[in-house]
Design a protein around this motif. Structure first.
Motif, PDB file in Angstrom:
ATOM      1  N   ARG A 171     -63.809   4.493  20.397  1.00  0.00           N
ATOM      2  CA  ARG A 171     -63.504   3.715  19.199  1.00  0.00           C
ATOM      3  C   ARG A 171     -63.803   2.229  19.356  1.00  0.00           C
ATOM      4  O   ARG A 171     -63.783   1.479  18.395  1.00  0.00           O
ATOM      5  CB  ARG A 171     -62.023   3.877  18.823  1.00  0.00           C
ATOM      6  CG  ARG A 171     -61.586   5.300  18.471  1.00  0.00           C
ATOM      7  CD  ARG A 171     -62.463   5.913  17.394  1.00  0.00           C
ATOM      8  NE  ARG A 171     -61.837   7.050  16.734  1.00  0.00           N
ATOM      9  CZ  ARG A 171     -62.012   8.319  17.048  1.00  0.00           C
ATOM     10  NH1 ARG A 171     -62.802   8.626  18.069  1.00  0.00           N
ATOM     11  NH2 ARG A 171     -61.441   9.293  16.363  1.00  0.00           N
ATOM     12  N   ARG A 236     -72.820   5.090   6.822  1.00  0.00           N
ATOM     13  CA  ARG A 236     -71.562   4.653   7.408  1.00  0.00           C
ATOM     14  C   ARG A 236     -70.504   5.739   7.242  1.00  0.00           C
ATOM     15  O   ARG A 236     -70.386   6.353   6.180  1.00  0.00           O
ATOM     16  CB  ARG A 236     -71.087   3.362   6.766  1.00  0.00           C
ATOM     17  CG  ARG A 236     -69.849   2.789   7.440  1.00  0.00           C
ATOM     18  CD  ARG A 236     -69.476   1.435   6.883  1.00  0.00           C
ATOM     19  NE  ARG A 236     -68.226   0.986   7.469  1.00  0.00           N
ATOM     20  CZ  ARG A 236     -67.602  -0.144   7.138  1.00  0.00           C
ATOM     21  NH1 ARG A 236     -68.142  -0.939   6.215  1.00  0.00           N
ATOM     22  NH2 ARG A 236     -66.466  -0.485   7.713  1.00  0.00           N
ATOM     23  N   GLU A 238     -66.330   7.091   8.722  1.00  0.00           N
ATOM     24  CA  GLU A 238     -65.049   6.691   9.304  1.00  0.00           C
ATOM     25  C   GLU A 238     -64.675   7.681  10.402  1.00  0.00           C
ATOM     26  O   GLU A 238     -64.894   8.883  10.268  1.00  0.00           O
ATOM     27  CB  GLU A 238     -63.947   6.659   8.233  1.00  0.00           C
ATOM     28  CG  GLU A 238     -64.197   5.651   7.116  1.00  0.00           C
ATOM     29  CD  GLU A 238     -64.114   4.216   7.580  1.00  0.00           C
ATOM     30  OE1 GLU A 238     -63.434   3.955   8.593  1.00  0.00           O
ATOM     31  OE2 GLU A 238     -64.755   3.350   6.946  1.00  0.00           O
TER      32      GLU A 238
END
Length: 239
Positions: A171, A236, A238
């Motif tokens: 992350r 993009r 998440e």
């Protein structure tokens, strides 16, 4: 006989993982102290070693006081070793040097000048067994970039350490331009060449091209050092 590692070869084991490609050469402490812009982070291992050193010292004094000279003498060497280990762990350059020598070699490019802004790209998979590629990209402002021309689009090879993985993907990552850690400017060219020629299973594009495709998106990002995630199509996503 152990084969000498070169730039781009697999790195040494670091935090129970190994970079698939690393610099594998000795970094320059003076260069790191002068240019590395990351703040010094506390090393929790140092506190443990300090406690052990203090305990060994107290026990050493006790053994001499009670006449156990042989054990006391042996413990003197243990105490000295722990003291030197504690001192080395306290040096920022020691911890940072590990990053330059064994961190993952990744690409970055300059996207703005005055101040210098770069974007860096990293494969966020924590293991090569993860089939789905997820790219991480982040923007950074730099105060110094030695041994570079400082031009828009200039390639800036970096090394990076990574945060913990969740469900197989990192992350966070910390790009460090290799010019912060190595005085020899020739290693920059070598690192750029290796990244250019190292596609692994990403045969559709090399990483410099991927970075170029992300420039417009990353220019709009206001939060620096925040990792944005992209899939293989550079949409993009998440995590």
């Amino acid at each position: 006989m152990e084969t000498k590692k070169e730039i781009g070869d697999q790195g040494e084991v670091l935090n129970l993982s190994t970079a698939s490609r690393a610099m594998n050469i000795a970094s320059d402490e003076e260069q790191i102290e002068k240019y590395d812009e990351y703040e010094i982070t506390a090393n929790p291992l140092k506190n443990i070693v300090l406690i052990l050193t203090l305990g060994a010292l107290i026990l050493c004094v006790y053994l001499f006081y009670t006449g156990h000279w042989v054990w006391g003498t042996l413990l003197v060497f243990v105490t000295l070793f722990l003291g030197m280990l504690s001192s080395s762990l306290g040096k920022a350059s020691v911890n940072k040097r590990i990053a330059y020598e064994s961190g993952l070699l990744i690409p970055a490019i300059i996207i703005e000048l005055n101040p210098i802004k770069i974007i860096a790209l990293a494969d966020m998979r924590s293991s090569s067994t993860q089939e789905k590629v997820i790219w991480g990209c982040q923007k950074m402002t730099l105060n110094n970039l030695p041994n570079h021309n400082i031009e828009i689009g200039e390639k800036i090879p970096c090394v990076s350490l990574f945060g913990i993985a969740i469900k197989g993907y990192r992350r966070h990552f910390e790009p460090r331009p290799i010019s912060w850690g190595f005085k020899d400017s020739s290693v920059i060219t070598k690192a750029i060449t290796f990244i250019t020629n190292d596609n692994d299973d990403l045969s559709f594009e090399n990483e410099w091209v991927i970075l170029e495709r992300l420039v417009n998106t990353m220019k709009e990002v206001k939060e620096e050092k925040e990792v944005l995630f992209f899939n293989e199509d550079l949409d993009r996503i998440e995590l």
